[in-house]
Design a protein around this motif. Structure first.
Motif, PDB file in Angstrom:
ATOM      1  N   ARG A  77       0.598  -1.337  -0.262  1.00  0.00           N
ATOM      2  CA  ARG A  77       0.104  -0.166  -0.408  1.00  0.00           C
ATOM      3  C   ARG A  77       1.208   1.436  -0.008  1.00  0.00           C
ATOM      4  NH1 ARG A  77      -3.786  -2.676   4.218  1.00  0.00           N
ATOM      5  NH2 ARG A  77      -5.459  -3.709   2.931  1.00  0.00           N
ATOM      6  N   ASN A  78       1.401   0.884   0.793  1.00  0.00           N
ATOM      7  CA  ASN A  78       3.041   2.045   0.952  1.00  0.00           C
ATOM      8  C   ASN A  78       4.080   2.004  -0.427  1.00  0.00           C
ATOM      9  OD1 ASN A  78       3.837  -0.270   1.569  1.00  0.00           O
ATOM     10  ND2 ASN A  78       5.143   0.705   3.399  1.00  0.00           N
ATOM     11  N   ALA A  79       3.269   2.575  -1.181  1.00  0.00           N
ATOM     12  CA  ALA A  79       4.163   3.028  -3.210  1.00  0.00           C
ATOM     13  C   ALA A  79       5.234   3.763  -2.518  1.00  0.00           C
ATOM     14  CB  ALA A  79       3.223   3.606  -3.865  1.00  0.00           C
ATOM     15  N   ARG A  80       6.586   3.745  -2.722  1.00  0.00           N
ATOM     16  CA  ARG A  80       7.286   5.047  -2.397  1.00  0.00           C
ATOM     17  C   ARG A  80       7.210   5.959  -3.796  1.00  0.00           C
ATOM     18  NH1 ARG A  80      13.722   1.773  -2.614  1.00  0.00           N
ATOM     19  NH2 ARG A  80      14.649   4.298  -2.295  1.00  0.00           N
ATOM     20  N   PRO A  81       7.863   6.836  -3.416  1.00  0.00           N
ATOM     21  CA  PRO A  81       7.533   8.612  -4.536  1.00  0.00           C
ATOM     22  C   PRO A  81       7.885   7.941  -5.272  1.00  0.00           C
ATOM     23  CG  PRO A  81       8.808   8.750  -2.204  1.00  0.00           C
ATOM     24  CD  PRO A  81       8.226   7.214  -1.894  1.00  0.00           C
ATOM     25  N   ARG A  82       8.402   8.159  -6.788  1.00  0.00           N
ATOM     26  CA  ARG A  82       8.816   8.789  -8.218  1.00  0.00           C
ATOM     27  C   ARG A  82       9.839   9.989  -8.081  1.00  0.00           C
ATOM     28  NH1 ARG A  82      10.015   3.364  -8.307  1.00  0.00           N
ATOM     29  NH2 ARG A  82       8.921   1.888  -7.630  1.00  0.00           N
ATOM     30  N   ASP A  83      10.174  10.580  -9.050  1.00  0.00           N
ATOM     31  CA  ASP A  83      10.610  11.300  -9.717  1.00  0.00           C
ATOM     32  C   ASP A  83       9.460  10.885 -10.871  1.00  0.00           C
ATOM     33  OD1 ASP A  83      12.279  10.162 -11.215  1.00  0.00           O
ATOM     34  OD2 ASP A  83      13.996  10.837 -10.931  1.00  0.00           O
ATOM     35  N   GLY A  84       9.982  12.165 -12.079  1.00  0.00           N
ATOM     36  CA  GLY A  84       8.527  12.690 -13.068  1.00  0.00           C
ATOM     37  C   GLY A  84       9.338  11.551 -13.993  1.00  0.00           C
ATOM     38  N   LEU A  85      10.865  10.604 -14.306  1.00  0.00           N
ATOM     39  CA  LEU A  85      11.015   9.582 -14.893  1.00  0.00           C
ATOM     40  C   LEU A  85      10.937   8.317 -13.940  1.00  0.00           C
ATOM     41  CD1 LEU A  85      14.597  10.832 -16.509  1.00  0.00           C
ATOM     42  CD2 LEU A  85      12.541  10.817 -17.193  1.00  0.00           C
ATOM     43  N   GLY A  86      10.039   8.050 -13.162  1.00  0.00           N
ATOM     44  CA  GLY A  86       9.584   6.537 -12.425  1.00  0.00           C
ATOM     45  C   GLY A  86      10.675   6.859 -12.168  1.00  0.00           C
ATOM     46  N   VAL A  96       6.359  12.747  -8.114  1.00  0.00           N
ATOM     47  CA  VAL A  96       5.426  13.370  -9.313  1.00  0.00           C
ATOM     48  C   VAL A  96       4.293  12.129  -9.163  1.00  0.00           C
ATOM     49  CG1 VAL A  96       5.500  13.242 -11.816  1.00  0.00           C
ATOM     50  CG2 VAL A  96       7.586  14.147 -10.206  1.00  0.00           C
ATOM     51  N   PRO A  97       3.075  12.597  -8.944  1.00  0.00           N
ATOM     52  CA  PRO A  97       2.047  11.639  -9.190  1.00  0.00           C
ATOM     53  C   PRO A  97       2.279  10.598  -9.935  1.00  0.00           C
ATOM     54  CG  PRO A  97       0.934  13.786  -8.367  1.00  0.00           C
ATOM     55  CD  PRO A  97       2.802  13.457  -8.782  1.00  0.00           C
ATOM     56  N   ARG A  98       1.941   9.280 -10.142  1.00  0.00           N
ATOM     57  CA  ARG A  98       1.917   8.761 -11.270  1.00  0.00           C
ATOM     58  C   ARG A  98       0.199   8.265 -11.891  1.00  0.00           C
ATOM     59  NH1 ARG A  98       4.263   2.684  -9.815  1.00  0.00           N
ATOM     60  NH2 ARG A  98       3.292   2.811 -11.376  1.00  0.00           N
ATOM     61  N   GLN A  99       0.741   7.779 -13.074  1.00  0.00           N
ATOM     62  CA  GLN A  99      -1.248   7.718 -14.044  1.00  0.00           C
ATOM     63  C   GLN A  99      -2.158   6.226 -13.183  1.00  0.00           C
ATOM     64  OE1 GLN A  99      -0.305  10.287 -15.731  1.00  0.00           O
ATOM     65  NE2 GLN A  99      -1.858   9.910 -16.547  1.00  0.00           N
ATOM     66  N   PRO A 100      -3.040   7.090 -12.339  1.00  0.00           N
ATOM     67  CA  PRO A 100      -4.051   6.268 -11.909  1.00  0.00           C
ATOM     68  C   PRO A 100      -4.164   4.637 -12.517  1.00  0.00           C
ATOM     69  CG  PRO A 100      -5.575   7.882 -13.316  1.00  0.00           C
ATOM     70  CD  PRO A 100      -4.407   8.101 -13.446  1.00  0.00           C
ATOM     71  N   GLU A 101      -4.046   3.354 -11.861  1.00  0.00           N
ATOM     72  CA  GLU A 101      -3.905   2.375 -13.168  1.00  0.00           C
ATOM     73  C   GLU A 101      -5.407   1.580 -13.081  1.00  0.00           C
ATOM     74  OE1 GLU A 101      -1.840  -2.096 -12.003  1.00  0.00           O
ATOM     75  OE2 GLU A 101      -1.334  -0.587  -9.712  1.00  0.00           O
ATOM     76  N   GLY A 102      -5.222   0.998 -14.152  1.00  0.00           N
ATOM     77  CA  GLY A 102      -6.223   0.046 -14.921  1.00  0.00           C
ATOM     78  C   GLY A 102      -7.498   1.253 -15.628  1.00  0.00           C
ATOM     79  N   ASP A 120       5.578  16.770 -22.806  1.00  0.00           N
ATOM     80  CA  ASP A 120       5.970  17.059 -21.394  1.00  0.00           C
ATOM     81  C   ASP A 120       6.974  16.557 -21.061  1.00  0.00           C
ATOM     82  OD1 ASP A 120       3.483  19.043 -21.462  1.00  0.00           O
ATOM     83  OD2 ASP A 120       2.530  18.057 -20.117  1.00  0.00           O
ATOM     84  N   GLY A 121       7.692  15.874 -21.411  1.00  0.00           N
ATOM     85  CA  GLY A 121       8.670  14.621 -20.844  1.00  0.00           C
ATOM     86  C   GLY A 121       8.940  14.320 -20.062  1.00  0.00           C
ATOM     87  N   MET A 122       7.628  13.562 -20.072  1.00  0.00           N
ATOM     88  CA  MET A 122       7.155  12.425 -19.084  1.00  0.00           C
ATOM     89  C   MET A 122       6.874  10.940 -20.159  1.00  0.00           C
ATOM     90  SD  MET A 122       5.061  14.513 -16.577  1.00  0.00           S
ATOM     91  CE  MET A 122       4.657  13.683 -14.865  1.00  0.00           C
ATOM     92  N   PRO A 123       7.681  10.238 -20.135  1.00  0.00           N
ATOM     93  CA  PRO A 123       7.594   8.811 -20.721  1.00  0.00           C
ATOM     94  C   PRO A 123       7.346   8.362 -19.645  1.00  0.00           C
ATOM     95  CG  PRO A 123       9.978   9.559 -20.873  1.00  0.00           C
ATOM     96  CD  PRO A 123       9.454  11.098 -20.858  1.00  0.00           C
ATOM     97  N   PHE A 124       7.773   7.709 -18.729  1.00  0.00           N
ATOM     98  CA  PHE A 124       7.067   6.860 -17.702  1.00  0.00           C
ATOM     99  C   PHE A 124       5.702   7.047 -16.945  1.00  0.00           C
ATOM    100  CE2 PHE A 124       6.543   5.955 -13.488  1.00  0.00           C
ATOM    101  CZ  PHE A 124       6.615   4.482 -13.206  1.00  0.00           C
ATOM    102  N   HIS A 125       5.056   7.842 -17.687  1.00  0.00           N
ATOM    103  CA  HIS A 125       3.803   8.629 -17.425  1.00  0.00           C
ATOM    104  C   HIS A 125       3.164   7.628 -18.140  1.00  0.00           C
ATOM    105  CE1 HIS A 125       5.578  10.942 -14.013  1.00  0.00           C
ATOM    106  NE2 HIS A 125       4.096  10.343 -13.555  1.00  0.00           N
TER     107      HIS A 125
END
Length: 225
Positions: A77-86, A96-102, A120-125
């Motif tokens: 549940r305690n997902a680790r925080p991530r930067d803009g490249l994940g 940086v908030p991640r995209q909602p899953e599913g 926007d330079g956010m290929p991970f998202h």
């Protein structure tokens, strides 16, 4: 067959690298840059690198020192925080908030959101959006969305400085979308994307005289028409 403890170790290593176990981001070894084929192994089958050891060393703790809050299915549940490249950040830092899953989106919405994130330079998202499309796509189109997600992961690795892994994922993505070159579903410019991916992969090779360095410019998912 792995024990419950081993299963959790594999799950946690995926969480530390970025993305879920099925996520393409975890298919590239951070040590040798090769694409990992055996998802059942926590270490790289090519070089033996184990990301759990790296994560434990960087945190200054043993792999079992942090007890995770998990849901009934065993997911953290305690997902680790991530930067803009994940990339994972230390616990407690603002990520940086991640995209909602599913999320099930229409193809048009998927392409619009993914393109905006790439711009926007956010290929991970963007890869998270495209993976959702792959998982919910009809069978005939699933390889197309899978290939697009791989392209976004390739861009992510290049932006992280992993040129070998990024180039390999771009080539895999190009191969995956190639069968759709003549049909271009949903206005996706498959021909230009595949050619762009191969050219960018070649340019990412540091031994290539045409090596450009730095992350690539965002590709266009659909034609301008």
């Amino acid at each position: 067959m792995r024990s419950e403890g081993e299963e959790r170790h594999v799950q946690e290593s995926h969480e530390q690298q970025g993305g879920e176990p099925a996520c393409f981001l975890n298919q590239v070894c951070e040590e040798c840059g090769r694409v990992r084929e055996d998802a059942s192994r926590p270490d790289c089958e090519h070089c033996g690198h184990d990301p759990r050891a790296t994560a434990a060393a960087s945190a200054g703790t043993g792999s079992g020192s942090r007890r995770r809050d998990r849901d009934p299915e065993g997911k953290a549940r305690n997902a680790r925080p991530r930067d803009g490249l994940g990339r994972p950040l230390p616990y407690g830092e603002q990520g940086v908030p991640r995209q909602p899953e599913g999320v099930v989106r229409t193809p048009d919405r998927t392409l619009d959101e993914a393109q905006q994130l790439l711009d926007d330079g956010m290929p991970f998202h963007a890869h998270e959006v495209l993976e959702d499309a792959w998982k919910s796509a009809p069978e005939a189109e699933a390889p197309l969305w899978k290939g697009l997600a791989q392209l976004a992961v390739g861009i992510t690795h290049l932006a992280r400085g992993n040129t070998k892994g990024g180039a390999r994922l771009l080539l895999r993505g190009a191969e995956g979308i190639e069968p759709y070159r003549s049909s271009s579903p949903h206005g996706i410019d498959v021909a230009c994307l595949a050619d762009w991916a191969r050219t960018t992969a070649d340019g990412a090779d540091e031994t290539n005289p045409q090596h450009t360095g730095g992350p690539p410019a965002a590709p266009r998912l659909r034609g301008q028409g």
